[in-house]
Design a protein around this motif. Structure first.
Motif, short mmCIF file in Angstrom:
data_model
loop_
_atom_site.label_atom_id
_atom_site.label_comp_id
_atom_site.label_asym_id
_atom_site.label_seq_id
_atom_site.Cartn_x
_atom_site.Cartn_y
_atom_site.Cartn_z
N GLU A 84 -6.63 8.48 4.22
CA GLU A 84 -6.73 9.91 4.52
C GLU A 84 -6.83 10.73 3.23
N HIS A 85 -6.04 10.36 2.24
CA HIS A 85 -6.07 11.04 0.95
C HIS A 85 -7.44 10.88 0.28
N ALA A 86 -7.99 9.67 0.34
CA ALA A 86 -9.30 9.41 -0.28
C ALA A 86 -10.40 10.18 0.44
N LEU A 87 -10.34 10.24 1.75
CA LEU A 87 -11.36 10.99 2.50
C LEU A 87 -11.28 12.48 2.18
N ALA A 88 -10.06 12.97 1.98
CA ALA A 88 -9.90 14.36 1.58
C ALA A 88 -10.55 14.60 0.22
N ALA A 89 -10.43 13.63 -0.68
CA ALA A 89 -11.04 13.75 -2.00
C ALA A 89 -12.56 13.84 -1.89
N LEU A 90 -13.12 13.21 -0.87
CA LEU A 90 -14.58 13.19 -0.70
C LEU A 90 -15.10 14.37 0.11
N ARG A 91 -14.23 15.22 0.61
CA ARG A 91 -14.67 16.36 1.42
C ARG A 91 -15.69 17.24 0.68
N PRO A 92 -15.52 17.51 -0.63
CA PRO A 92 -16.50 18.38 -1.31
C PRO A 92 -17.92 17.83 -1.33
N THR A 93 -18.10 16.54 -1.04
CA THR A 93 -19.45 15.96 -1.05
C THR A 93 -20.30 16.49 0.09
N GLY A 94 -19.65 16.89 1.19
CA GLY A 94 -20.41 17.33 2.36
C GLY A 94 -21.01 16.18 3.15
N LEU A 95 -20.70 14.96 2.78
CA LEU A 95 -21.22 13.79 3.49
C LEU A 95 -20.57 13.67 4.86
N SER B 268 0.83 -1.21 0.00
CA SER B 268 0.00 0.00 0.00
C SER B 268 0.86 1.25 0.00
N GLY B 269 2.11 1.11 0.43
CA GLY B 269 3.04 2.23 0.39
C GLY B 269 3.39 2.65 -1.03
N GLU B 270 3.04 1.85 -2.03
CA GLU B 270 3.27 2.21 -3.42
C GLU B 270 2.23 3.21 -3.92
N LEU B 271 1.15 3.39 -3.15
CA LEU B 271 0.11 4.33 -3.54
C LEU B 271 0.46 5.73 -3.06
N PRO B 272 0.21 6.75 -3.87
CA PRO B 272 0.49 8.12 -3.43
C PRO B 272 -0.48 8.52 -2.33
N ALA B 273 0.05 8.99 -1.23
CA ALA B 273 -0.80 9.37 -0.10
C ALA B 273 -0.96 10.87 0.00
N SER B 274 -0.48 11.57 -0.98
CA SER B 274 -0.61 13.02 -1.00
C SER B 274 -0.65 13.48 -2.45
N GLY B 275 -0.72 14.76 -2.63
CA GLY B 275 -0.77 15.29 -3.99
C GLY B 275 -2.01 16.14 -4.17
N PRO B 276 -2.02 16.96 -5.19
CA PRO B 276 -3.15 17.87 -5.38
C PRO B 276 -4.42 17.13 -5.76
N LEU B 277 -5.53 17.61 -5.24
CA LEU B 277 -6.85 17.11 -5.61
C LEU B 277 -7.53 18.17 -6.46
N THR B 278 -8.37 17.74 -7.36
CA THR B 278 -8.98 18.68 -8.30
C THR B 278 -10.14 19.45 -7.70
N GLY B 279 -10.73 18.90 -6.62
CA GLY B 279 -11.94 19.49 -6.07
C GLY B 279 -13.18 18.88 -6.69
N ASP B 280 -13.01 18.16 -7.80
CA ASP B 280 -14.10 17.39 -8.41
C ASP B 280 -14.00 15.99 -7.82
N TRP B 281 -14.83 15.69 -6.83
CA TRP B 281 -14.66 14.44 -6.08
C TRP B 281 -14.86 13.20 -6.95
N ARG B 282 -15.72 13.30 -7.95
CA ARG B 282 -15.92 12.14 -8.82
C ARG B 282 -14.66 11.88 -9.66
N ALA B 283 -14.07 12.94 -10.20
CA ALA B 283 -12.83 12.78 -10.97
C ALA B 283 -11.71 12.25 -10.07
N ASP B 284 -11.63 12.76 -8.86
CA ASP B 284 -10.58 12.31 -7.95
C ASP B 284 -10.78 10.85 -7.55
#
Length: 254
Positions: free
Chosen positions: A157-168, A104-120
């Motif tokens: 943590e990175h994935a949850l950040a991607a979902l922040r714009p959903t407001g869920l 799992s350490g091969e997956l990027p755990a950071s980096g810019p998110l687009t703000g479009d949660w579906r695209a991310d």
């Protein structure tokens, strides 16, 4: 990478305590495994480490499947005695936890998110698929693992950040990520199975003849109509992307 039951696992793990004060996660105590500094038993300093043992186990699984990963085989890979491995991984279940978190350490755990949660989310799913194809044993391992190591948590943590714009709320976001991971794991398993089947063209031809016969018997009109439709691009990447798009676009924010 979080397992396919991430939401349930996290919700339960914060509430479940066994009678002896353990974590309720079966034979693996995640606090001891991930938060306690590892100290090998006293004596002569070994010429290997927990990371080296885990890497050897991953290499075996990549080459021969999870069935090939035994304490004896891993010990031989690192040039150690079998008993000495238990200072680093008390059993195969613990070793599996270490393996999953290491890859799992091969997956990027950071980096810019687009703000479009579906695209991310689509980007995240493609990263997961690539990882699972590099390590074909991973989908099966994710279905049985019980703890979330540091690399897994970083990607979560990175994935949850991607979902922040959903407001869920948090529970819903965990459920969405668990659903996404389960989809990727299931599809990669299907891809691996289809790749193996493609190596037997006679079997594939026999299956096609069978379906053609069934579709023509008059009892399966819906199947006949479906099979008569124009064929779509069947490359693994295109098929995965098509299914993924359907899944992501169907996710709501209610």
């Amino acid at each position: 990478m979080a397992g396919t039951t991430t939401a349930t696992h996290i919700n339960r793990s914060t509430k479940t305590v066994t009678r002896d004060g353990g974590s309720g996660t079966g034979g693996v105590d995640p606090h001891q495994l991930w938060l306690t500094a590892h100290q090998p038993r006293r004596g002569r300093r070994p010429g290997f480490s927990r990371e080296a043992i885990t890497a050897a186990a991953v290499a075996l699984a990549d080459a021969e499947g999870l069935e090939a990963v035994t304490m004896r085989r891993v010990a031989a890979q690192v040039g150690a005695g079998v008993m000495s491995l238990y200072s680093y991984a008390s059993d195969k279940e613990t070793l599996l936890e270490l393996m999953v978190d290491q890859v799992s350490g091969e997956l990027p755990a950071s980096g810019p998110l687009t703000g479009d949660w579906r695209a991310d989310l689509k980007t995240i799913a493609h990263l997961q698929r690539d990882l699972m194809l590099r390590h074909p044993w991973l989908p099966a391992a994710l279905s049985t693992r019980r703890s979330l190591g540091p690399h897994t948590l970083a990607f979560l943590e990175h994935a949850l950040a991607a979902l922040r714009p959903t407001g869920l709320d948090g529970a819903a976001k965990l459920e969405i990520f668990a659903q996404l991971t389960a989809f990727v794991a299931g599809h990669v398993t299907y891809e691996i199975t289809q790749t193996a089947a493609a190596k037997s063209p006679d079997r594939a031809a026999a299956e096609a003849r069978y379906l053609a016969t069934v579709a023509a018997d008059g009892h399966h009109p819906e199947l006949a109509e479906a099979l008569s439709s124009p064929a779509r691009t069947l490359t693994p990447e295109a098929t995965f992307t098509r299914f993924l798009n359907r899944l992501i676009e169907g996710l709501g924010t209610d």
